[in-house]
Motif scaffolding. Structure first.
Motif, PDB file in Angstrom:
ATOM      1  N   LYS A  45      -6.452  -3.869  11.363  1.00 55.65           N
ATOM      2  CA  LYS A  45      -6.847  -3.099  10.190  1.00 55.65           C
ATOM      3  C   LYS A  45      -5.945  -1.901   9.902  1.00 55.65           C
ATOM      4  N   ARG A  46      -5.406  -1.294  10.951  1.00 54.17           N
ATOM      5  CA  ARG A  46      -4.632  -0.070  10.754  1.00 54.17           C
ATOM      6  C   ARG A  46      -3.221  -0.385  10.290  1.00 54.17           C
ATOM      7  N   ASN A  47      -2.722   0.447   9.367  1.00 57.84           N
ATOM      8  CA  ASN A  47      -1.420   0.233   8.736  1.00 57.84           C
ATOM      9  C   ASN A  47      -0.386   1.228   9.268  1.00 57.84           C
ATOM     10  N   ARG A  48       0.817   0.710   9.562  1.00 56.47           N
ATOM     11  CA  ARG A  48       1.961   1.535   9.957  1.00 56.47           C
ATOM     12  C   ARG A  48       1.718   2.329  11.243  1.00 56.47           C
ATOM     13  N   ALA A  56       0.821  -1.212   0.000  1.00 55.19           N
ATOM     14  CA  ALA A  56       0.000   0.000   0.000  1.00 55.19           C
ATOM     15  C   ALA A  56       0.855   1.261   0.000  1.00 55.19           C
ATOM     16  N   PRO A  57       0.317   2.358  -0.509  1.00 57.11           N
ATOM     17  CA  PRO A  57       1.032   3.643  -0.409  1.00 57.11           C
ATOM     18  C   PRO A  57       1.319   3.991   1.045  1.00 57.11           C
ATOM     19  N   LYS A  58       2.400   4.692   1.290  1.00 56.53           N
ATOM     20  CA  LYS A  58       2.805   5.016   2.659  1.00 56.53           C
ATOM     21  C   LYS A  58       1.749   5.832   3.385  1.00 56.53           C
ATOM     22  N   THR A  59       0.958   6.586   2.646  1.00 52.32           N
ATOM     23  CA  THR A  59      -0.064   7.426   3.273  1.00 52.32           C
ATOM     24  C   THR A  59      -1.366   6.664   3.541  1.00 52.32           C
ATOM     25  N   ASP A  60      -1.468   5.415   3.078  1.00 52.32           N
ATOM     26  CA  ASP A  60      -2.679   4.623   3.269  1.00 52.32           C
ATOM     27  C   ASP A  60      -2.632   3.970   4.648  1.00 52.32           C
ATOM     28  N   GLN A  61      -3.521   4.377   5.535  1.00 51.17           N
ATOM     29  CA  GLN A  61      -3.497   3.915   6.922  1.00 51.17           C
ATOM     30  C   GLN A  61      -4.409   2.723   7.185  1.00 51.17           C
ATOM     31  N   GLU A  62      -5.059   2.201   6.152  1.00 50.05           N
ATOM     32  CA  GLU A  62      -5.953   1.068   6.339  1.00 50.05           C
ATOM     33  C   GLU A  62      -5.547  -0.093   5.450  1.00 50.05           C
ATOM     34  N   ARG A  63      -5.758  -1.302   5.959  1.00 54.86           N
ATOM     35  CA  ARG A  63      -5.551  -2.519   5.180  1.00 54.86           C
ATOM     36  C   ARG A  63      -6.717  -2.698   4.209  1.00 54.86           C
ATOM     37  N   PRO A  64      -6.645  -3.656   3.266  1.00 58.25           N
ATOM     38  CA  PRO A  64      -7.723  -3.834   2.285  1.00 58.25           C
ATOM     39  C   PRO A  64      -9.100  -3.996   2.926  1.00 58.25           C
ATOM     40  N   ALA A 123      -6.175  -6.988 -10.395  1.00 59.74           N
ATOM     41  CA  ALA A 123      -5.356  -6.011  -9.673  1.00 59.74           C
ATOM     42  C   ALA A 123      -6.269  -5.205  -8.738  1.00 59.74           C
ATOM     43  N   ILE A 124      -6.437  -5.703  -7.513  1.00 64.60           N
ATOM     44  CA  ILE A 124      -7.391  -5.090  -6.584  1.00 64.60           C
ATOM     45  C   ILE A 124      -6.701  -4.374  -5.423  1.00 64.60           C
ATOM     46  N   PHE A 125      -5.374  -4.437  -5.344  1.00 62.51           N
ATOM     47  CA  PHE A 125      -4.650  -3.842  -4.217  1.00 62.51           C
ATOM     48  C   PHE A 125      -3.991  -2.530  -4.640  1.00 62.51           C
ATOM     49  N   SER A 126      -4.188  -1.514  -3.818  1.00 60.37           N
ATOM     50  CA  SER A 126      -3.633  -0.186  -4.120  1.00 60.37           C
ATOM     51  C   SER A 126      -2.135  -0.151  -3.845  1.00 60.37           C
ATOM     52  N   THR A 127      -1.409   0.540  -4.730  1.00 56.92           N
ATOM     53  CA  THR A 127       0.025   0.773  -4.546  1.00 56.92           C
ATOM     54  C   THR A 127       0.301   2.254  -4.791  1.00 56.92           C
ATOM     55  N   ASN A 151      -1.800  -6.999  -8.335  1.00 57.53           N
ATOM     56  CA  ASN A 151      -2.438  -8.286  -8.038  1.00 57.53           C
ATOM     57  C   ASN A 151      -1.956  -8.867  -6.712  1.00 57.53           C
ATOM     58  N   THR A 152      -0.871  -8.318  -6.168  1.00 57.00           N
ATOM     59  CA  THR A 152      -0.232  -8.901  -4.986  1.00 57.00           C
ATOM     60  C   THR A 152      -0.204  -7.907  -3.834  1.00 57.00           C
ATOM     61  N   ASN A 153      -0.423  -8.428  -2.631  1.00 52.73           N
ATOM     62  CA  ASN A 153      -0.297  -7.623  -1.429  1.00 52.73           C
ATOM     63  C   ASN A 153       0.570  -8.375  -0.420  1.00 52.73           C
ATOM     64  N   VAL A 154       1.556  -7.685   0.168  1.00 52.15           N
ATOM     65  CA  VAL A 154       2.490  -8.288   1.116  1.00 52.15           C
ATOM     66  C   VAL A 154       2.479  -7.472   2.403  1.00 52.15           C
ATOM     67  N   SER A 155       2.427  -8.146   3.548  1.00 49.21           N
ATOM     68  CA  SER A 155       2.383  -7.436   4.824  1.00 49.21           C
ATOM     69  C   SER A 155       2.988  -8.297   5.923  1.00 49.21           C
ATOM     70  N   PHE A 156       3.329  -7.665   7.032  1.00 46.51           N
ATOM     71  CA  PHE A 156       3.647  -8.425   8.228  1.00 46.51           C
ATOM     72  C   PHE A 156       2.998  -7.747   9.428  1.00 46.51           C
ATOM     73  N   THR A 157       2.683  -8.555  10.444  1.00 43.29           N
ATOM     74  CA  THR A 157       1.982  -8.090  11.637  1.00 43.29           C
ATOM     75  C   THR A 157       2.655  -8.696  12.865  1.00 43.29           C
ATOM     76  N   THR A 158       2.721  -7.932  13.928  1.00 38.73           N
ATOM     77  CA  THR A 158       3.233  -8.454  15.190  1.00 38.73           C
ATOM     78  C   THR A 158       2.321  -7.993  16.320  1.00 38.73           C
ATOM     79  N   SER A 159       2.245  -8.797  17.382  1.00 41.32           N
ATOM     80  CA  SER A 159       1.383  -8.436  18.515  1.00 41.32           C
ATOM     81  C   SER A 159       1.899  -9.073  19.789  1.00 41.32           C
TER      82      SER A 159
END
Length: 391
Positions: A82-85, A67-75, A368-372, A378-386
């Motif tokens: 849900k919140r990004n970064r 996702a763009p750096k300014t995009d604060q939400e996941r798909p 191609a449903i994921f914003s960049t 077509n691809t989305n990559v992420s990691f999450t920690t908790s």
């Protein structure tokens, strides 16, 4: 492929995150998520009588590499983490539970981004109700209960409580089927502990307040068989609608899963969802008759985990979600939502009631449903920690 390579190169970088989560016992019946939970989390036995208090808080950090750096939400098809970064709270609640010989009641009040996004359609203070129900045992010598109110859903093997699930984030099928239900249910557990039978009358498909324009009630069932501690087999169903009466769109949904060797060194969950909505009588956009038949969506998933020590697990997931007609997940693209998902995670119990988790995830969609930052992918990559702490 560049994004995937970038993900694996960053996966080894330690992340700073905080999260606290409180252990709670579902006293309204057998929870599928409880059956599937990781045994590195704390467990509190249900009291025989009296009032108990418990709590749960989960903080997390998610980094979406696509996702763009300014995009604060996941798909849009995701509701947990849900919140990004940003460091945030996924779910936190306080719960009061009362139990007596033939009475029980539960009240849990919640906050967090899970409540913010998943309860967005609910009214006012109801958005902060995680659970509110009362029950009475109908038979002196049988485990037969009638409960009414707002419950955690019996549909599926995953819940909003991350520590009770084998993976840190939820599967696509869990995110897009009910996490909670409201209505009345009848639950029976057999004397030998092998069978659970449930029937319920509900306000709708994950609805506390009924959908405007829908006058009917929905029904849902569950049949669960546990021949031994090594195996759980489950079939849950939903029959009703999530559309106004004018569209005459009935919904029939089935959730099936098997949990194999949940307490062993190596365990597997096999899940499959399939649902169908009748085609609307009239297309609201064109005002033309649509015709007969149904729109069908389905999703298989495999989750495996391996115990690496008394305090840690590795887990992996492969899933696919096919909703080409956009019944549950609308994309506005030619092929609709047809997406493969892969994840790999690590869990470590810092304390008996404190669980640290890390997970990397890749989505690969037909369209191609994921914003960049440069358009769509077509691809989305992420990691999450908790970090999850229960008390």
């Amino acid at each position: 492929m560049k994004r995937i390579a970038q993900f694996f190169s960053l996966a080894a970088v330690p992340l700073l995150t905080a999260s606290a989560i409180a252990q709670t016992t579902d006293t309204t019946g057998t929870s599928a998520a409880t059956q599937a939970r990781s045994d590195v989390s704390a467990t509190t036995a249900a009291p025989t009588s009296g009032l108990t208090m418990s709590g749960y808080v989960e903080a997390y950090y998610t980094r979406d590499l696509t996702a763009p750096k300014t995009d604060q939400e996941r798909p849009g098809f995701l509701y947990n983490h849900k919140r990004n970064r940003e460091v945030n709270i996924n779910l936190a609640f306080l719960k009061a539970a009362y139990t007596a010989e033939r009475l029980r009641a539960n009240l849990a009040v919640q906050v967090g981004t899970y409540a913010q996004y998943n309860y967005a359609a609910e009214q006012g203070l109801l958005k902060n109700v995680f659970e509110a129900n009362v029950g009475i045992k109908l038979a002196q010598n049988r485990d037969l209960w009638l409960d009414a109110g707002i419950f955690s859903s019996h549909i599926g093997f995953e819940s909003a409580i991350s520590k009770d699930c084998w993976t840190l984030t939820r599967s696509i099928l869990a995110e897009n089927s009910p996490y909670y239900l409201s209505g009345a249910k009848l639950t029976y557990n057999s004397p030998n502990g092998k069978w659970t039978l449930l029937g319920s009358v509900l306000n709708g498909w994950q609805r506390i307040a009924k959908l405007p324009g829908y006058s009917g009630m929905a029904v849902s069932t569950q049949v669960q068989y546990r021949p031994s501690s090594m195996l759980t087999l489950n079939w849950s169903s939903f029959l009703g609608s999530d559309r106004p009466d004018s569209l005459k769109q009935g919904r029939f949904f089935n959730n099936l899963y098997a949990i194999i060797n949940p307490a062993g060194k190596f365990g597997v969950i096999l899940g499959f969802d399939i649902g169908a909505d009748r085609k609307p009588v009239i297309n609201a956009m064109t005002d033309q008759r649509v015709g007969s038949g149904s729109y069908v969506w389905y999703s298989p998933v495999i989750i495996a985990r391996y115990r690496t020590s008394d305090k840690s697990y590795l887990n992996g997931r492969v899933e696919y979600y096919d909703d080409k007609n956009g019944v549950i997940i609308a994309t506005g693209t030619a092929n609709g939502f047809q997406t493969l998902g892969y994840s790999l995670g690590y869990d470590y119990a810092i304390l008996p009631n404190a669980l640290f988790r890390f997970e990397g995830k890749v989505y690969d969609s037909k369209d191609a449903i994921f914003s960049t930052s440069t358009g769509q992918s077509n691809t989305n990559v992420s990691f999450t920690t908790s970090l999850a702490i229960s008390f």
